[in-house]
Enzyme design. Structure first.
Site, short mmCIF file in Angstrom:
data_model
loop_
_atom_site.label_atom_id
_atom_site.label_comp_id
_atom_site.label_asym_id
_atom_site.label_seq_id
_atom_site.Cartn_x
_atom_site.Cartn_y
_atom_site.Cartn_z
N GLY A 189 -2.95 4.80 -2.87
CA GLY A 189 -2.63 3.97 -4.00
C GLY A 189 -1.79 2.78 -3.57
O GLY A 189 -1.82 2.39 -2.40
N PRO B 14 0.84 -1.20 0.00
CA PRO B 14 0.00 0.00 0.00
C PRO B 14 0.87 1.25 0.00
O PRO B 14 1.95 1.26 0.60
CB PRO B 14 -0.80 -0.12 1.30
CG PRO B 14 0.03 -1.00 2.18
CD PRO B 14 0.75 -1.95 1.27
N LYS B 15 0.42 2.26 -0.70
CA LYS B 15 1.12 3.55 -0.66
C LYS B 15 0.53 4.32 0.52
O LYS B 15 -0.45 5.05 0.39
CB LYS B 15 0.93 4.31 -1.97
CG LYS B 15 1.80 5.55 -2.09
CD LYS B 15 1.67 6.17 -3.47
CE LYS B 15 2.60 7.37 -3.59
NZ LYS B 15 2.29 8.45 -2.63
N VAL B 16 1.14 4.12 1.66
CA VAL B 16 0.64 4.71 2.91
C VAL B 16 0.79 6.23 2.83
O VAL B 16 1.83 6.75 2.43
CB VAL B 16 1.39 4.14 4.12
CG1 VAL B 16 0.88 4.76 5.41
CG2 VAL B 16 1.22 2.61 4.16
#
Length: 560
Positions: free
Chosen positions: A278, A123-125
Site C-alpha cells: 500500500g 510506498p508502504k514497504v
C-alpha cells in the site's frame, strides 16, 4: 463543523458495520472461538518472532488477526492485542514506533487529508520495522520494532547488511532513524507478483543464526527521522546525500486523495526494488519525538492495497443440480471485495471435492479470482469450533431426468431452463435463473417448453418480472419459434456438440429418430460411447413426448 460531523458519521457507520457482521454465537461459543483463534495466532507469533519462520502467508495472518479483533469487539469489552512481538525484547527505543492507522478507502483518506497540509506519500514497504541509532557518525544500535517501546538488539545482524549505512556524517551523525528492512527485489511488480510472503522472509533472515551471507539480500527504506529537519525537502535531501537514496526517490508531495490514488495505482503496477502492500501518507509537521507513543500517530495514515486473495467466512453450503444431473456444491460467503468485484458465492465443485476440502458453515476460506474473474477457493485457513455440514441430496439425477417438472426435480429442471435460454441455444435475452424461477413458481410449468404457451397478460402479471420487460420477454419467446431445428434439439439436451450436430445434417425430428448408432458414431468427435448415449436419449419416453409436443406447436423440423 461539517468535517467533524462527517468524521462522526464515518465512525458510526464503521461501528454499525462491525456489529452488523457479529456472529450469532452464544457467549460460551464466542469464548471458545476467540480462544482457539487467539492461541493459533500466538503460536504463529512465537514461530515468527522467536524462530524466524512463518507457517502462514502474511496476508492470511493479517486478515485472521483482523477477524479476531472483530470478534473481540463483538463479544469482549476491551479487545486484547494478540501481537506483542518480540516476546523477549528488552532494548528501549530512543523514540517509540507509533505504528500507522489504516484507512478503509479513498473517502476515509480524503476526510483525513482535508484538515491537513504539507502532505507526502511513500510506498508502504513490506518488511520488518527497525530503529537505526547513529552516534558520532557510526551505527551505534539497531533495534527491532518489538512492541513499539522495546525490541530486540539487532545491531550485529544489521551491521552485516551492506545496504545499511554503517557510518554517516553531518546532521545524521547523531540521529535516530526509523525504517523498514526489506527483501531487495529487481523489478517487483506488485500487481502481478503479489506479496511473496516478504515480511516473513525478512523476519526469518533476521532471526536465524549463521546466515551472514544471505543478509546482503536485505536493505532498508528510511521512512522517519524523528526531530530531523522541519522541511520534508531538507529531510529527503540530507538522507539522499548520506546514502539513503530510496527515501527521496519514493517520497512525493500530494494535495488530495485523488493524487494519492494516482501514485498508489502507479506503484501498484510499476517495477519497484521492494515489495509493497500500500502507501503511507504523512504530514511533514511532526511532534517532538518525546511525544511519540505506539498507536498515537495522528500525522500519518496508510492506505493498503486490496489483497489479491481475501479471507471470507462461509455462511452456508448449498447444492445445485446441473442440466446433466450432476450435483455441484456452492459456498455462500459473507461478502468480500476482490478487484472491485463483490464476491458472495464460490463454486466448490462436486460433492466429492467438497468432502475433500472439508468445508462447513463458519469456516474461513481464502478466495481469489481465477481467469475471467471467476472466484475460486485457494485454501481453508480456519475451521470453526462447531461444525455442522449439510447432507447432500441423493444422487438420483442423470442426463435423462427432469425434462418434466416435479418437486424432486426442481433444481435440475431450472438448470435445463437456464441452459435452453442461453445465447448458444435459443438465445432468450433478458431472462436468467431468477426469472425462470419466478415464471415456474407462478405458472407451474409442466415441462421445459411450457413457457411457449404464456400470454402477454400472464407475463405482465408474474411477480418478479418487471412489467416494463414482460412485452420484450414475450417477443423473445415468440422469436424462439423460428430458431433452426438444431437449436431446439440442443435445447432438448441431445448429447452431441454443436459441431457434430451440424455435421449430421439432420433437419427433421423424424429423420433424427430413424438414424442408427453407426450413423452417429461416424460424426466428428463422436465415439461409440457417445453414439450409444444419443440412442438412449432419442428413445427416452420424456424426449419422445417433448418431440410430439413441439410438433403440435408447429416448431420447424418437428412437423409430422
Amino acid at each position: 463543523m461539517k468535517v467533524w460531523m462527517a468524521i462522526l458519521i464515518s465512525i458510526l457507520c464503521w461501528q454499525s458495520s462491525v456489529w452488523a457482521v457479529c456472529p450469532a454465537w452464544s457467549p460460551a461459543r464466542a469464548q471458545e472461538e476467540i480462544s482457539r483463534l487467539q492461541q493459533q495466532i500466538k503460536q504463529w507469533d512465537d514461530d515468527y518472532w522467536k524462530e524466524g519462520k512463518s507457517e502462514v502467508e502474511d496476508g492470511v495472518y493479517d486478515q485472521l488477526s483482523a477477524r479476531l479483533t472483530q470478534w473481540q469487539r463483538c463479544f469482549v469489552s476491551e479487545p486484547r492485542d494478540v501481537m506483542m512481538p518480540p516476546l523477549n525484547g528488552a532494548v528501549m527505543h530512543p523514540v517509540a514506533h507509533t505504528g500507522v492507522r489504516k484507512m478503509a478507502d479513498k473517502n476515509a483518506l480524503s476526510l483525513w487529508m482535508r484538515e491537513r497540509s504539507d502532505l507526502w506519500v511513500q510506498p508502504k514497504v513490506d518488511g520488518v520495522a527497525v530503529t537505526l541509532v547513529y552516534r558520532d557518525g557510526k551505527l551505534n544500535k539497531a533495534i527491532s520494532r518489538g512492541n513499539g517501546l522495546k525490541g530486540e538488539d539487532w545491531t550485529q545482524k544489521v551491521s552485516l547488511i551492506s545496504a545499511v549505512l554503517q557510518t554517516v556524517s553531518g546532521p545524521l551523525a547523531n540521529s535516530t532513524l526509523q525504517g523498514e528492512i526489506f527483501l531487495q527485489r529487481e523489478g517487483h511488480i506488485q500487481q502481478q507478483m503479489g506479496g511473496i510472503n516478504a515480511r516473513a522472509k525478512v523476519a526469518g533472515l533476521m532471526m536465524r543464526q549463521g546466515n551472514s551471507d544471505t543478509l546482503n539480500s536485505l536493505a532498508v527504506f528510511v521512512w522517519a527521522w524523528p526531530d530531523g529537519p522541519q522541511l520534508m525537502t531538507d529531510r529527503l535531501k540530507e538522507l539522499a546525500t548520506a546514502g539513503f537514496t530510496l527515501t527521496q526517490r519514493y517520497t512525493r508531495a500530494v494535495k488530495n486523495a485523488d493524487e494519492v490514488a494516482r501514485v498508489r495505482n502507479e506503484w501498484w503496477k510499476a517495477k519497484l526494488p521492494f515489495v509493497t502492500d500500500g502507501v503511507v501518507v504523512r504530514g511533514a509537521k511532526e511532534p517532538e519525538s518525546r511525544h511519540w507513543l505506539p498507536g498515537q500517530a495522528e500525522w500519518l495514515v496508510a492506505w493498503k492495497y486490496q489483497p489479491v486473495a481475501q479471507v471470507a467466512e462461509v455462511k452456508a453450503i448449498q447444492f445445485a443440480v446441473g442440466k446433466s444431473g450432476k450435483i455441484s456444491v456452492v459456498a455462500s460467503l459473507a461478502p468480500v471485495m476482490l478487484d472491485d468485484k463483490k464476491v458472495q458465492r464460490v463454486n466448490i465443485g462436486s460433492v466429492r471435492r467438497w468432502q475433500e476440502w472439508d468445508i462447513a458453515p463458519g469456516d474461513q476460506i481464502l478466495v481469489s479470482l481465477a481467469g475471467q474473474g471467476i472466484p475460486r477457493i485457494d485454501d481453508v485457513v480456519w475451521r470453526g469450533a462447531e461444525r455442522t455440514k449439510p447432507t447432500p441430496p441423493e444422487n438420483r439425477f442423470n442426463p435423462l431426468t427432469c425434462y418434466f417438472a416435479s418437486d424432486v426435480c426442481q433444481e435440475q429442471f431450472i438448470s435445463r431452463l437456464v441452459w435452453l435460454g442461453s445465447k448458444q441455444v435459443l438465445g432468450l435475452d433478458g431472462i436468467g435463473e431468477a426469472g425462470w424461477r419466478a415464471l415456474h413458481q407462478t405458472h407451474r410449468f409442466e415441462h421445459i417448453f411450457s413457457w411457449l404457451l404464456l400470454t402477454p397478460e400472464q407475463l405482465q402479471n408474474t411477480p418478479g418480472i418487471a412489467k416494463s420487460k414482460s412485452a420484450q420477454l414475450w417477443h423473445q419467446f415468440n422469436l424462439a419459434r423460428n430458431q433452426p431445428f438444431t437449436r431446439w434439439v440442443m435445447a432438448m439436451g441431445i448429447p452431441l456438440t454443436r459441431a457434430a450436430l451440424n455435421a449430421s445434417d439432420e433437419r427433421s425430428w423424424s429423420q433424427l429418430l430413424f438414424s442408427t448408432e453407426q450413423f452417429w458414431q461416424q460424426l466428428p468427435g463422436t465415439g461409440s460411447g457417445r453414439a450409444r448415449q444419443v440412442i438412449e436419449w432419442k428413445e427416452n419416453a420424456q424426449i419422445k413426448k417433448l418431440g410430439s409436443w413441439l410438433a403440435a406447436q408447429q416448431i420447424t423440423g418437428f412437423e409430422p
